[in-house]
Design a protein around this motif. Structure first.
Motif, mmCIF file in Angstrom:
data_model
loop_
_atom_site.group_PDB
_atom_site.id
_atom_site.type_symbol
_atom_site.label_atom_id
_atom_site.label_comp_id
_atom_site.label_asym_id
_atom_site.label_seq_id
_atom_site.Cartn_x
_atom_site.Cartn_y
_atom_site.Cartn_z
ATOM 1 N N PRO A 111 -8.100 8.659 -51.547
ATOM 2 C CA PRO A 111 -9.191 9.621 -51.371
ATOM 3 C C PRO A 111 -8.741 10.988 -51.880
ATOM 4 C CG PRO A 111 -8.077 9.235 -49.284
ATOM 5 C CD PRO A 111 -7.470 8.285 -50.263
ATOM 6 N N ASP A 112 -9.701 11.854 -52.167
ATOM 7 C CA ASP A 112 -9.388 13.183 -52.678
ATOM 8 C C ASP A 112 -8.922 14.081 -51.525
ATOM 9 O OD1 ASP A 112 -9.301 15.719 -53.746
ATOM 10 O OD2 ASP A 112 -11.177 15.527 -54.855
ATOM 11 N N PRO A 113 -7.676 14.582 -51.577
ATOM 12 C CA PRO A 113 -7.182 15.417 -50.477
ATOM 13 C C PRO A 113 -7.928 16.736 -50.341
ATOM 14 C CG PRO A 113 -5.637 15.424 -52.326
ATOM 15 C CD PRO A 113 -6.655 14.373 -52.612
ATOM 16 N N ASP A 114 -8.650 17.157 -51.390
ATOM 17 C CA ASP A 114 -9.443 18.387 -51.284
ATOM 18 C C ASP A 114 -10.554 18.258 -50.249
ATOM 19 O OD1 ASP A 114 -7.922 19.635 -53.192
ATOM 20 O OD2 ASP A 114 -9.334 19.294 -54.838
ATOM 21 N N TYR A 115 -10.885 17.012 -49.856
ATOM 22 C CA TYR A 115 -11.949 16.794 -48.884
ATOM 23 C C TYR A 115 -11.415 16.403 -47.511
ATOM 24 C CZ TYR A 115 -15.164 17.402 -52.692
ATOM 25 O OH TYR A 115 -15.863 17.945 -53.745
ATOM 26 N N PHE A 116 -10.110 16.543 -47.294
ATOM 27 C CA PHE A 116 -9.599 16.393 -45.937
ATOM 28 C C PHE A 116 -10.063 17.612 -45.133
ATOM 29 C CE2 PHE A 116 -5.585 14.055 -47.652
ATOM 30 C CZ PHE A 116 -6.345 12.938 -47.914
ATOM 31 N N LEU B 55 -11.771 10.056 -43.342
ATOM 32 C CA LEU B 55 -11.136 11.206 -42.712
ATOM 33 C C LEU B 55 -9.872 11.559 -43.503
ATOM 34 C CD1 LEU B 55 -11.632 13.146 -40.427
ATOM 35 C CD2 LEU B 55 -10.336 11.642 -38.898
ATOM 36 N N CYS B 56 -8.769 10.847 -43.258
ATOM 37 C CA CYS B 56 -7.561 11.030 -44.063
ATOM 38 C C CYS B 56 -6.608 9.861 -43.788
ATOM 39 C CB CYS B 56 -6.888 12.363 -43.789
ATOM 40 S SG CYS B 56 -6.649 12.737 -42.053
ATOM 41 N N PRO B 57 -5.908 9.363 -44.807
ATOM 42 C CA PRO B 57 -5.077 8.177 -44.644
ATOM 43 C C PRO B 57 -3.741 8.435 -43.957
ATOM 44 C CG PRO B 57 -5.028 8.915 -46.923
ATOM 45 C CD PRO B 57 -6.043 9.766 -46.216
ATOM 46 N N GLY B 58 -3.251 9.679 -44.010
ATOM 47 C CA GLY B 58 -1.925 9.950 -43.469
ATOM 48 C C GLY B 58 -1.821 9.728 -41.971
ATOM 49 N N LEU B 59 -2.934 9.796 -41.243
ATOM 50 C CA LEU B 59 -2.910 9.551 -39.803
ATOM 51 C C LEU B 59 -2.707 8.074 -39.476
ATOM 52 C CD1 LEU B 59 -5.808 11.898 -38.587
ATOM 53 C CD2 LEU B 59 -3.345 12.319 -38.526
ATOM 54 N N ALA C 230 -19.645 14.087 -53.554
ATOM 55 C CA ALA C 230 -18.613 14.392 -54.544
ATOM 56 C C ALA C 230 -18.238 13.148 -55.348
ATOM 57 C CB ALA C 230 -17.383 14.969 -53.851
ATOM 58 N N TYR C 231 -18.062 12.020 -54.665
ATOM 59 C CA TYR C 231 -17.667 10.793 -55.351
ATOM 60 C C TYR C 231 -18.783 10.265 -56.254
ATOM 61 C CZ TYR C 231 -13.561 10.489 -52.248
ATOM 62 O OH TYR C 231 -12.377 10.727 -51.595
ATOM 63 N N LYS C 232 -20.019 10.411 -55.801
ATOM 64 C CA LYS C 232 -21.147 9.969 -56.634
ATOM 65 C C LYS C 232 -21.182 10.753 -57.943
ATOM 66 C CE LYS C 232 -26.199 9.451 -56.727
ATOM 67 N NZ LYS C 232 -26.363 10.104 -58.049
ATOM 68 N N ARG D 130 -8.688 -1.660 -63.787
ATOM 69 C CA ARG D 130 -9.281 -0.944 -62.660
ATOM 70 C C ARG D 130 -9.163 0.559 -62.904
ATOM 71 N NH1 ARG D 130 -6.770 -0.242 -56.681
ATOM 72 N NH2 ARG D 130 -5.720 1.433 -57.819
ATOM 73 N N LEU D 131 -10.294 1.255 -62.795
ATOM 74 C CA LEU D 131 -10.329 2.714 -62.921
ATOM 75 C C LEU D 131 -10.741 3.334 -61.589
ATOM 76 C CD1 LEU D 131 -12.203 3.170 -66.342
ATOM 77 C CD2 LEU D 131 -9.735 3.140 -65.943
ATOM 78 N N ASN D 132 -10.066 4.407 -61.215
ATOM 79 C CA ASN D 132 -10.411 5.160 -60.009
ATOM 80 C C ASN D 132 -11.009 6.502 -60.399
ATOM 81 O OD1 ASN D 132 -9.071 7.571 -58.209
ATOM 82 N ND2 ASN D 132 -9.941 5.962 -56.943
ATOM 83 N N PHE D 133 -12.043 6.954 -59.680
ATOM 84 C CA PHE D 133 -12.696 8.218 -60.014
ATOM 85 C C PHE D 133 -12.635 9.255 -58.895
ATOM 86 C CE2 PHE D 133 -15.850 5.032 -58.664
ATOM 87 C CZ PHE D 133 -16.367 5.631 -57.524
ATOM 88 N N THR D 134 -11.914 8.967 -57.805
ATOM 89 C CA THR D 134 -11.966 9.857 -56.648
ATOM 90 C C THR D 134 -10.889 10.936 -56.648
ATOM 91 O OG1 THR D 134 -10.618 8.340 -55.320
ATOM 92 C CG2 THR D 134 -13.015 8.090 -55.205
ATOM 93 N N THR D 135 -9.792 10.737 -57.338
ATOM 94 C CA THR D 135 -8.678 11.689 -57.263
ATOM 95 C C THR D 135 -8.542 12.534 -58.524
ATOM 96 O OG1 THR D 135 -7.148 9.977 -58.037
ATOM 97 C CG2 THR D 135 -7.353 10.271 -55.667
#
Length: 393
Positions: A36-41, A238-242, A295-297, A367-372
């Protein structure tokens, strides 16, 4: 050292091997991530929620907790699953896990014996496959179309392979293809699996990140025989680090999981569970998710429009309604892995799709990712990748 035979079956992550290549080349635009994009944590809100939680219940947050999980968080998750997934659950049906990956590992530990067979979508999430490998099981992939797993193929596999014990599926915005199952396909799937003595692992880390179309009920909400084990997670919303995630299953099954977890790590991080509970109670998680979705859309739409404009016409790709990934298919004569070094040298990276198959996989997939990546990076990176592909097509 005399390692167990099980270690002979453990394989390193091919995706992380790609990441090492990227790190070695400075300035590469990476579509290879699955993050996920950390700018949206929600940093400020999480800080506030954490400080208030510490002031109110700091001693409890720093103490051992129950193996099942923090009771107020279990109640909040029951509410959320009912509202978002149509799942009628109670706290007794839930066990907190350290990320969904632990949930996958615990499922494999609980259900698989040597010689059992696991059925997965073809392709599927590498982490789910690797969680099962140490237990000496075989794998069968079932192809998917635009509506989900092909039901006729699934029925044939189950009828011809009595050793199938576990089905692993990601019905919402699957990793790696980005596909989502239709409601009709989910109903057909449940009708088939109800005829066999099997367990279904429904992995749903991306379900709330739907930015097109109508929400579709989960498989677990259609489960009348207690066959579906549902995996939920806060990592993408939310955030993956938790590492806050959970299992939802029949109470008799969660009791078994609880015993396994006692031996693994005794309990999940009590502090992190209380952080999440405090955040959900004090702030608007739904509004936060809406911000992420918007944002992801925007990024997904931008990537798709650029691919349509610049990719060779023989290249096809999925058009996801949510999630984090786009699946690309090149002409069958090409190997995405062989092209990768050329792409990285040109300044753009991806993950070859063949790594997402339990057995031999299609080598002409990406596979392409567009979120980061930023919109600017998407614009530049797609053009770079298009130029690389045009060398070969």
């Amino acid at each position: 050292m005399r390692y167990s035979r099980r270690m002979e079956r453990v394989k390193p992550s091919a995706i992380r091997s790609v990441q090492k290549k990227i790190v070695q080349k400075q300035g590469v635009i990476s579509f290879a991530a699955g993050l996920p994009d950390p700018d949206y944590f929600p940093l400020a809100d999480l800080k506030t929620a954490t400080m208030e939680m510490m002031e109110e219940s700091g001693r409890s947050a720093l103490q051992y907790g129950m193996t099942k999980g923090y009771a107020p968080l279990l109640d909040l998750l029951v509410e959320r699953m009912r509202a978002k997934e149509g799942i009628d659950a109670k706290p007794e049906n839930i066990l907190m896990t350290t990320g969904s990956q632990q949930g996958l590992s615990m499922c494999a530990m609980l259900f698989l014996d040597e010689g059992d067979v696991v059925v997965a979508e073809n392709p599927s999430y590498l982490g789910g496959i690797n969680a099962c490998r140490p237990y000496g099981c075989g794998f069968i992939g079932v192809d998917t179309d635009e509506e989900g797993m092909v039901i006729a193929d699934l029925d044939n596999v189950l009828s011809e392979n009595p050793k199938v014990k576990l089905l692993y599926v990601i019905p919402n915005f699957q990793n790696p293809t980005g596909k989502a199952w239709s409601l009709e396909r989910r109903k057909q799937f449940m009708e088939v699996i109800n005829q066999y003595d099997v367990v279904v692992i429904e992995d749903n880390p991306y379900g709330e990140i739907r930015f097109r179309g109508e929400a579709v009920p989960s498989l677990k909400s259609m489960d009348t025989q207690g066959k579906v084990v549902y995996l939920g997670s806060c990592s993408k919303i939310l955030c993956p680090g938790l590492r806050v995630a959970w299992i939802c299953a029949d109470e008799s099954v969660t009791t078994q999981f609880e015993q396994i977890k006692e031996g693994l790590d005794l309990q999940c991080n009590q502090f992190a569970q209380m952080q999440v509970a405090s955040y959900i109670q004090k702030f608007d998680l739904d509004a936060h998710v809406e911000t992420i979705k918007a944002a992801y859309k925007k990024r997904c739409d931008l990537m798709l429009s650029l691919m349509q404009e610049h990719f060779p016409s023989s290249v096809t790709y999925t058009k996801p309604e949510g999630g984090m990934f786009i699946w690309v298919e090149l002409p069958t004569s090409l190997s995405a892995d062989e092209i990768l070094d050329d792409a990285i040298e040109s300044g753009v990276a991806y993950v070859p799709g063949e790594y997402f198959y339990a057995n031999e996989g299609a080598k002409n997939t990406i596979r392409l990712n567009f979120t980061t990546v930023s919109e600017e990076q998407i614009q530049k990176g797609v053009l770079l990748l298009a130029n690389v592909l045009k060398k070969y097509i």
